[in-house]
Design a protein around this motif. Structure first.
Motif, mmCIF file in Angstrom:
data_model
loop_
_atom_site.group_PDB
_atom_site.id
_atom_site.type_symbol
_atom_site.label_atom_id
_atom_site.label_comp_id
_atom_site.label_asym_id
_atom_site.label_seq_id
_atom_site.Cartn_x
_atom_site.Cartn_y
_atom_site.Cartn_z
ATOM 1 N N ASP A 155 64.828 68.923 5.211
ATOM 2 C CA ASP A 155 64.494 68.084 3.897
ATOM 3 C C ASP A 155 65.230 66.819 3.650
ATOM 4 O OD1 ASP A 155 63.180 70.708 3.361
ATOM 5 O OD2 ASP A 155 64.165 70.892 1.412
ATOM 6 N N GLY A 156 66.157 66.427 4.602
ATOM 7 C CA GLY A 156 66.724 65.240 4.563
ATOM 8 C C GLY A 156 66.399 64.287 5.919
ATOM 9 N N VAL A 157 67.067 64.603 7.027
ATOM 10 C CA VAL A 157 66.775 63.792 8.184
ATOM 11 C C VAL A 157 65.406 64.055 8.455
ATOM 12 C CG1 VAL A 157 67.325 63.534 10.831
ATOM 13 C CG2 VAL A 157 69.158 63.459 9.014
ATOM 14 N N GLY A 158 64.924 65.344 8.647
ATOM 15 C CA GLY A 158 63.767 65.847 9.145
ATOM 16 C C GLY A 158 62.611 65.068 8.416
ATOM 17 N N GLU A 159 62.654 64.949 7.058
ATOM 18 C CA GLU A 159 61.479 64.220 6.517
ATOM 19 C C GLU A 159 61.398 62.657 6.713
ATOM 20 O OE1 GLU A 159 60.822 63.673 1.650
ATOM 21 O OE2 GLU A 159 61.331 65.563 2.258
ATOM 22 N N THR A 160 62.863 62.110 6.746
ATOM 23 C CA THR A 160 62.829 60.851 6.957
ATOM 24 C C THR A 160 62.368 60.514 8.395
ATOM 25 O OG1 THR A 160 64.802 60.592 5.580
ATOM 26 C CG2 THR A 160 64.431 58.915 7.016
ATOM 27 N N LEU A 161 62.785 61.423 9.145
ATOM 28 C CA LEU A 161 62.126 60.886 10.790
ATOM 29 C C LEU A 161 60.529 60.954 10.384
ATOM 30 C CD1 LEU A 161 64.369 63.228 12.852
ATOM 31 C CD2 LEU A 161 64.341 60.748 12.714
ATOM 32 N N TYR A 162 59.960 61.795 9.987
ATOM 33 C CA TYR A 162 58.595 62.139 9.716
ATOM 34 C C TYR A 162 57.988 61.055 9.114
ATOM 35 C CZ TYR A 162 54.310 64.299 8.977
ATOM 36 O OH TYR A 162 52.744 64.612 8.981
ATOM 37 N N LYS A 163 58.458 60.599 7.930
ATOM 38 C CA LYS A 163 57.961 59.409 7.239
ATOM 39 C C LYS A 163 58.074 57.962 8.001
ATOM 40 C CE LYS A 163 58.410 61.321 2.716
ATOM 41 N NZ LYS A 163 58.988 61.143 1.251
ATOM 42 N N TYR A 164 59.292 57.895 8.710
ATOM 43 C CA TYR A 164 59.659 56.469 8.798
ATOM 44 C C TYR A 164 59.829 56.100 10.402
ATOM 45 C CZ TYR A 164 60.324 56.261 3.990
ATOM 46 O OH TYR A 164 60.339 56.273 2.528
ATOM 47 N N TYR A 165 59.787 57.144 11.109
ATOM 48 C CA TYR A 165 60.108 57.002 12.731
ATOM 49 C C TYR A 165 59.091 57.781 13.696
ATOM 50 C CZ TYR A 165 64.716 55.202 10.792
ATOM 51 O OH TYR A 165 65.626 54.239 10.130
ATOM 52 N N GLN A 166 57.851 57.120 13.359
ATOM 53 C CA GLN A 166 56.865 58.040 14.374
ATOM 54 C C GLN A 166 56.315 57.185 15.366
ATOM 55 O OE1 GLN A 166 55.155 60.859 13.852
ATOM 56 N NE2 GLN A 166 56.340 61.502 12.186
ATOM 57 N N SER A 167 56.902 55.961 15.729
ATOM 58 C CA SER A 167 56.689 55.449 16.923
ATOM 59 C C SER A 167 57.512 55.691 17.986
ATOM 60 C CB SER A 167 56.345 53.958 16.715
ATOM 61 O OG SER A 167 57.515 53.521 16.763
ATOM 62 N N SER A 168 56.893 55.740 19.196
ATOM 63 C CA SER A 168 58.021 55.917 20.292
ATOM 64 C C SER A 168 59.260 54.816 20.333
ATOM 65 C CB SER A 168 57.276 55.953 21.857
ATOM 66 O OG SER A 168 56.700 56.888 21.720
ATOM 67 N N GLU A 169 58.906 53.595 20.032
ATOM 68 C CA GLU A 169 59.779 52.580 20.059
ATOM 69 C C GLU A 169 60.803 52.852 18.877
ATOM 70 O OE1 GLU A 169 56.256 51.966 19.680
ATOM 71 O OE2 GLU A 169 55.942 51.537 21.819
ATOM 72 N N ALA A 170 60.280 53.260 17.763
ATOM 73 C CA ALA A 170 61.281 53.419 16.498
ATOM 74 C C ALA A 170 62.094 54.620 16.821
ATOM 75 C CB ALA A 170 60.454 53.731 15.377
ATOM 76 N N ALA A 171 61.595 55.457 17.359
ATOM 77 C CA ALA A 171 62.488 56.949 18.025
ATOM 78 C C ALA A 171 63.365 56.553 18.970
ATOM 79 C CB ALA A 171 61.468 58.090 18.211
ATOM 80 N N GLU A 172 63.193 55.943 19.966
ATOM 81 C CA GLU A 172 63.859 55.661 20.989
ATOM 82 C C GLU A 172 65.207 54.590 20.493
ATOM 83 O OE1 GLU A 172 64.254 54.331 25.593
ATOM 84 O OE2 GLU A 172 62.266 53.824 24.507
ATOM 85 N N LYS A 173 64.797 53.669 19.659
ATOM 86 C CA LYS A 173 65.733 52.720 19.005
ATOM 87 C C LYS A 173 67.047 53.596 18.086
ATOM 88 C CE LYS A 173 66.403 48.832 16.113
ATOM 89 N NZ LYS A 173 65.911 47.694 15.261
ATOM 90 N N LEU A 174 66.305 54.403 17.451
ATOM 91 C CA LEU A 174 67.174 55.312 16.652
ATOM 92 C C LEU A 174 68.101 56.306 17.353
ATOM 93 C CD1 LEU A 174 68.129 56.836 13.881
ATOM 94 C CD2 LEU A 174 66.022 58.222 14.122
ATOM 95 N N ALA A 175 67.348 57.057 18.298
ATOM 96 C CA ALA A 175 68.168 57.685 19.079
ATOM 97 C C ALA A 175 69.032 57.162 20.160
ATOM 98 C CB ALA A 175 67.106 58.565 20.272
ATOM 99 N N SER A 176 69.029 55.877 20.331
ATOM 100 C CA SER A 176 70.044 55.274 21.357
ATOM 101 C C SER A 176 71.063 54.542 20.368
ATOM 102 C CB SER A 176 69.372 53.963 21.902
ATOM 103 O OG SER A 176 68.270 54.460 22.958
ATOM 104 N N VAL A 177 71.355 54.590 19.126
ATOM 105 C CA VAL A 177 72.361 54.038 18.250
ATOM 106 C C VAL A 177 73.827 54.567 18.569
ATOM 107 C CG1 VAL A 177 73.258 53.892 16.035
ATOM 108 C CG2 VAL A 177 70.734 53.372 16.526
#
Length: 120
Positions: free
Chosen positions: A28-50
């Protein structure tokens, strides 16, 4: 005490790069935020690389600025190793993985063969 998570991305070579997130790691926290705002591969990879985030919102740059630690991302050989060992680095209660299309999660409370990926 926070509900921590590891947020991973499967790279082209099949390895996983991941970031630790200290607070609100539940679906309900991180999961929901990922689903709403990080749906592109570019956004997901940038986030996972922090490497380290105190918390996660729609504004990754602000999350990076607000982080109380600076850490390198953690790498895993593949998604299976991430699923099995992703919590070992920091005791994360949830693992998240972007597979190029969807966000998946697993609770690390499940041990052994019971742990598997579910769609967020």
């Amino acid at each position: 005490m926070g509900t921590s998570s590891m947020i991973g991305f499967i790279k082209e070579d099949g390895s996983v790069v991941s970031t630790y997130c200290h607070y609100d790691g539940h679906v309900d926290g991180v999961g929901e935020t990922l689903y709403k705002y990080y749906q592109s591969s570019e956004a997901a990879e940038k986030l996972a690389s922090v490497g380290y985030l105190s918390s996660l919102s729609h504004d990754l740059d602000e999350n990076i600025k607000a982080a109380v630690h600076i850490e390198d991302p953690v790498y895993y050989l593949n998604a299976d190793v991430f699923l099995k060992c992703g919590h070992n680095n920091c005791g994360a209660q949830y693992l998240y993985l972007f597979d190029g299309t969807d966000w998946n999660y697993s609770s690390t409370n499940l041990r052994g063969t019971k742990r598997d990926w579910q769609l967020v």
